[in-house]
Design a protein around this motif. Structure first.
Motif, PDB file in Angstrom:
ATOM      1  N   HIS A  23      40.779  47.270  41.928  1.00  0.00           N
ATOM      2  CA  HIS A  23      41.262  46.082  41.212  1.00  0.00           C
ATOM      3  C   HIS A  23      40.406  45.857  39.969  1.00  0.00           C
TER       4      HIS A  23
ATOM      5  N   ASP B 167      36.650  39.442  36.397  1.00  0.00           N
ATOM      6  CA  ASP B 167      36.171  40.556  37.207  1.00  0.00           C
ATOM      7  C   ASP B 167      36.442  41.821  36.398  1.00  0.00           C
TER       8      ASP B 167
ATOM      9  N   HIS C  23      35.443  45.752  36.535  1.00  0.00           N
ATOM     10  CA  HIS C  23      34.764  46.857  37.202  1.00  0.00           C
ATOM     11  C   HIS C  23      34.996  48.209  36.534  1.00  0.00           C
TER      12      HIS C  23
ATOM     13  N   ASP D 152      28.292  44.672  43.529  1.00  0.00           N
ATOM     14  CA  ASP D 152      29.424  43.792  43.270  1.00  0.00           C
ATOM     15  C   ASP D 152      28.912  42.457  42.747  1.00  0.00           C
TER      16      ASP D 152
HETATM   17 ZN    ZN Z   1      36.090  42.576  42.245  1.00  0.00          ZN
END
Ligand code: ZN
Ligand code: VGL
Length: 202
Positions: free
Chosen positions: A85, A50, A52, A117
Protein backbone atom coordinates in the motif's frame (compact mmCIF):
# COMPACT_ATOMS: atom_id res chain seq x y z
CA UNK A 1 -12.38 30.27 12.63
CA UNK A 2 -10.86 28.61 15.68
CA UNK A 3 -8.03 30.31 17.58
CA UNK A 4 -4.51 30.10 16.15
CA UNK A 5 -3.31 27.65 18.81
CA UNK A 6 -5.41 24.92 17.20
CA UNK A 7 -4.57 22.72 14.21
CA UNK A 8 -6.39 20.06 12.22
CA UNK A 9 -4.36 16.91 11.51
CA UNK A 10 -5.77 14.86 8.61
CA UNK A 11 -4.28 11.39 8.66
CA UNK A 12 -3.64 9.25 5.57
CA UNK A 13 -6.75 9.98 3.49
CA UNK A 14 -5.17 8.21 0.52
CA UNK A 15 -6.53 6.03 -2.27
CA UNK A 16 -5.05 2.80 -0.91
CA UNK A 17 -7.00 3.18 2.34
CA UNK A 18 -10.26 3.79 0.47
CA UNK A 19 -12.49 1.18 -1.20
CA UNK A 20 -10.66 -0.30 -4.21
CA UNK A 21 -7.25 0.43 -2.67
CA UNK A 22 -4.45 -1.93 -1.59
CA UNK A 23 -5.32 -1.72 2.13
CA UNK A 24 -8.90 -0.59 1.85
CA UNK A 25 -10.62 0.52 5.02
CA UNK A 26 -14.34 -0.19 4.90
CA UNK A 27 -16.28 2.95 4.05
CA UNK A 28 -13.01 4.95 4.09
CA UNK A 29 -14.03 7.49 1.45
CA UNK A 30 -17.20 8.44 3.33
CA UNK A 31 -15.28 10.76 5.64
CA UNK A 32 -13.92 13.01 2.88
CA UNK A 33 -16.77 15.57 2.61
CA UNK A 34 -16.88 16.09 6.38
CA UNK A 35 -13.11 16.55 6.58
CA UNK A 36 -13.19 19.04 3.71
CA UNK A 37 -15.80 21.09 5.55
CA UNK A 38 -13.88 20.96 8.84
CA UNK A 39 -10.77 22.43 7.18
CA UNK A 40 -12.51 25.81 6.99
CA UNK A 41 -12.48 26.06 10.81
CA UNK A 42 -8.69 25.85 11.13
CA UNK A 43 -5.94 28.31 10.27
CA UNK A 44 -3.46 25.43 10.32
CA UNK A 45 -4.14 22.18 8.49
CA UNK A 46 -1.59 19.35 8.32
CA UNK A 47 -1.99 16.30 6.10
CA UNK A 48 -0.05 13.11 6.73
CA UNK A 49 0.77 10.77 3.85
CA UNK A 50 1.89 7.16 4.21
CA UNK A 51 4.76 6.98 1.69
CA UNK A 52 6.58 3.67 1.46
CA UNK A 53 9.34 2.42 -0.82
CA UNK A 54 8.24 -0.71 -2.76
CA UNK A 55 10.78 -2.69 -0.71
CA UNK A 56 9.20 -1.69 2.62
CA UNK A 57 9.62 -4.21 5.44
CA UNK A 58 5.96 -3.87 6.54
CA UNK A 59 4.76 -5.48 3.29
CA UNK A 60 4.07 -9.22 3.63
CA UNK A 61 5.35 -9.80 0.11
CA UNK A 62 8.79 -8.56 1.21
CA UNK A 63 8.97 -11.08 4.09
CA UNK A 64 9.38 -14.64 2.77
CA UNK A 65 6.64 -16.99 4.01
CA UNK A 66 4.53 -14.25 5.59
CA UNK A 67 0.94 -13.54 4.67
CA UNK A 68 -0.88 -10.25 5.07
CA UNK A 69 -2.14 -9.56 8.61
CA UNK A 70 0.32 -11.98 10.25
CA UNK A 71 2.59 -10.53 12.94
CA UNK A 72 6.38 -10.51 12.87
CA UNK A 73 8.94 -9.38 15.41
CA UNK A 74 10.97 -6.39 14.32
CA UNK A 75 13.91 -4.97 16.31
CA UNK A 76 11.55 -2.20 17.48
CA UNK A 77 8.69 -4.56 18.47
CA UNK A 78 5.80 -6.53 16.94
CA UNK A 79 4.75 -5.46 13.45
CA UNK A 80 1.67 -6.36 11.40
CA UNK A 81 2.40 -7.58 7.88
CA UNK A 82 0.40 -5.43 5.49
CA UNK A 83 -0.65 -5.85 1.89
CA UNK A 84 1.32 -3.56 -0.42
CA UNK A 85 0.00 0.00 0.00
CA UNK A 86 0.99 3.64 -0.47
CA UNK A 87 4.07 3.00 -2.58
CA UNK A 88 5.85 6.30 -3.27
CA UNK A 89 4.58 7.87 -6.50
CA UNK A 90 1.76 5.35 -7.06
CA UNK A 91 -1.90 6.17 -7.55
CA UNK A 92 -2.67 4.42 -4.26
CA UNK A 93 -0.36 6.77 -2.38
CA UNK A 94 -2.10 9.89 -3.67
CA UNK A 95 -4.66 11.64 -1.55
CA UNK A 96 -8.28 10.76 -2.35
CA UNK A 97 -9.27 12.81 -5.40
CA UNK A 98 -11.99 14.65 -3.51
CA UNK A 99 -9.85 15.57 -0.49
CA UNK A 100 -9.07 19.28 -0.45
CA UNK A 101 -5.31 19.76 -0.37
CA UNK A 102 -5.15 23.51 -1.08
CA UNK A 103 -5.78 24.45 2.59
CA UNK A 104 -2.86 22.28 3.79
CA UNK A 105 -0.04 24.28 5.42
CA UNK A 106 2.11 21.20 5.63
CA UNK A 107 2.17 17.66 4.25
CA UNK A 108 4.21 15.24 6.28
CA UNK A 109 5.27 11.94 4.72
CA UNK A 110 6.07 8.90 6.81
CA UNK A 111 7.13 5.28 6.50
CA UNK A 112 9.83 6.20 4.01
CA UNK A 113 12.61 4.06 5.51
CA UNK A 114 12.57 0.47 4.34
CA UNK A 115 13.48 -1.02 7.71
CA UNK A 116 10.93 0.68 9.95
CA UNK A 117 7.22 1.38 9.77
CA UNK A 118 5.72 4.67 10.89
CA UNK A 119 2.07 4.82 11.89
CA UNK A 120 2.33 8.05 13.83
CA UNK A 121 2.78 11.46 12.31
CA UNK A 122 5.21 12.29 15.13
CA UNK A 123 7.51 9.28 15.56
CA UNK A 124 8.46 6.20 13.60
CA UNK A 125 7.44 2.87 15.15
CA UNK A 126 10.59 2.79 17.32
CA UNK A 127 8.83 5.63 19.22
CA UNK A 128 12.14 7.55 19.07
CA UNK A 129 12.83 8.79 15.56
CA UNK A 130 11.01 12.09 15.16
CA UNK A 131 9.36 13.25 11.94
CA UNK A 132 9.68 16.95 12.79
CA UNK A 133 5.93 17.54 13.11
CA UNK A 134 6.23 18.37 16.82
CA UNK A 135 8.78 21.08 16.07
CA UNK A 136 6.62 22.52 13.33
CA UNK A 137 3.55 22.74 15.54
CA UNK A 138 5.27 23.95 18.72
CA UNK A 139 7.30 26.59 16.89
CA UNK A 140 4.01 27.97 15.60
CA UNK A 141 2.45 28.11 19.05
CA UNK A 142 0.01 25.25 18.47
CA UNK A 143 -0.97 23.23 21.54
CA UNK A 144 -4.40 21.84 20.66
CA UNK A 145 -5.04 19.28 17.91
CA UNK A 146 -8.12 17.86 16.22
CA UNK A 147 -7.49 14.56 14.39
CA UNK A 148 -9.45 12.81 11.67
CA UNK A 149 -8.64 10.23 9.00
CA UNK A 150 -7.57 6.63 8.42
CA UNK A 151 -7.28 4.30 10.09
CA UNK A 152 -8.72 4.94 13.57
CA UNK A 153 -6.96 1.97 15.15
CA UNK A 154 -3.53 2.41 13.55
CA UNK A 155 -2.30 5.73 12.23
CA UNK A 156 -4.89 7.92 13.95
CA UNK A 157 -4.39 6.04 17.22
CA UNK A 158 -0.58 6.25 17.16
CA UNK A 159 -0.61 9.91 16.14
CA UNK A 160 -3.10 10.82 18.86
CA UNK A 161 -1.32 8.93 21.64
CA UNK A 162 2.05 10.40 20.66
CA UNK A 163 0.59 13.91 20.55
CA UNK A 164 -0.91 13.49 24.02
CA UNK A 165 2.47 12.27 25.28
CA UNK A 166 4.10 15.37 23.78
CA UNK A 167 1.75 17.56 25.80
CA UNK A 168 -0.89 18.51 23.22
CA UNK A 169 -4.55 18.61 24.01
CA UNK A 170 -5.97 16.09 21.54
CA UNK A 171 -9.46 15.41 20.23
CA UNK A 172 -10.27 12.62 17.75
CA UNK A 173 -13.52 13.10 15.83
CA UNK A 174 -14.63 9.51 15.41
CA UNK A 175 -17.28 9.99 12.74
CA UNK A 176 -14.55 11.43 10.51
CA UNK A 177 -12.38 8.32 10.99
CA UNK A 178 -12.75 4.69 9.87
CA UNK A 179 -11.04 1.61 11.32
CA UNK A 180 -9.31 -1.52 10.02
CA UNK A 181 -10.33 -3.44 13.21
CA UNK A 182 -7.95 -6.38 13.21
CA UNK A 183 -8.59 -8.81 16.10
CA UNK A 184 -10.12 -6.21 18.38
CA UNK A 185 -7.65 -3.48 17.46
CA UNK A 186 -10.34 -0.81 17.39
CA UNK A 187 -11.49 -1.44 20.97
CA UNK A 188 -7.85 -1.59 22.14
CA UNK A 189 -7.05 1.65 20.33
CA UNK A 190 -10.05 3.46 21.79
CA UNK A 191 -9.09 2.33 25.32
CA UNK A 192 -5.46 3.29 24.74
CA UNK A 193 -6.33 6.73 23.44
CA UNK A 194 -8.64 7.39 26.38
CA UNK A 195 -5.98 6.21 28.84
CA UNK A 196 -3.54 8.64 27.21
CA UNK A 197 -5.96 11.52 27.77
CA UNK A 198 -7.18 11.80 24.19
CA UNK A 199 -10.76 13.03 23.95
CA UNK A 200 -12.88 10.82 21.71
CA UNK A 201 -15.73 12.75 20.20
CA UNK A 202 -18.41 10.82 18.32
ZN1 ZN B 1 1.68 1.97 5.78
C1 VGL C 1 -1.87 2.57 8.17
C2 VGL C 1 -1.40 0.34 8.26
C3 VGL C 1 -0.26 0.53 7.53
C4 VGL C 1 -2.81 3.68 8.53
C5 VGL C 1 -0.73 2.79 7.45
O1 VGL C 1 -2.80 4.74 7.87
O2 VGL C 1 -3.58 3.49 9.50
N1 VGL C 1 -2.20 1.35 8.59
N2 VGL C 1 0.08 1.76 7.13
Amino acid sequence: MRPANQALIVIDVQNDFCPGGGLAVEDGAAIVPGINALMDEFATVVLTQDWHPASHSSFAENQPGKAPYEMIDMPYGPQVMWPVHCVQGSHGARFHDDLRTDPANMIIRKGMRREIDSYSGFFENDHETATGLDGYLKSRGIDTLTMVGLATDFCVNFTAVDAAGLGYKVRVVEHLCRAIDLDGSLAAARAGMQAAGVKLES
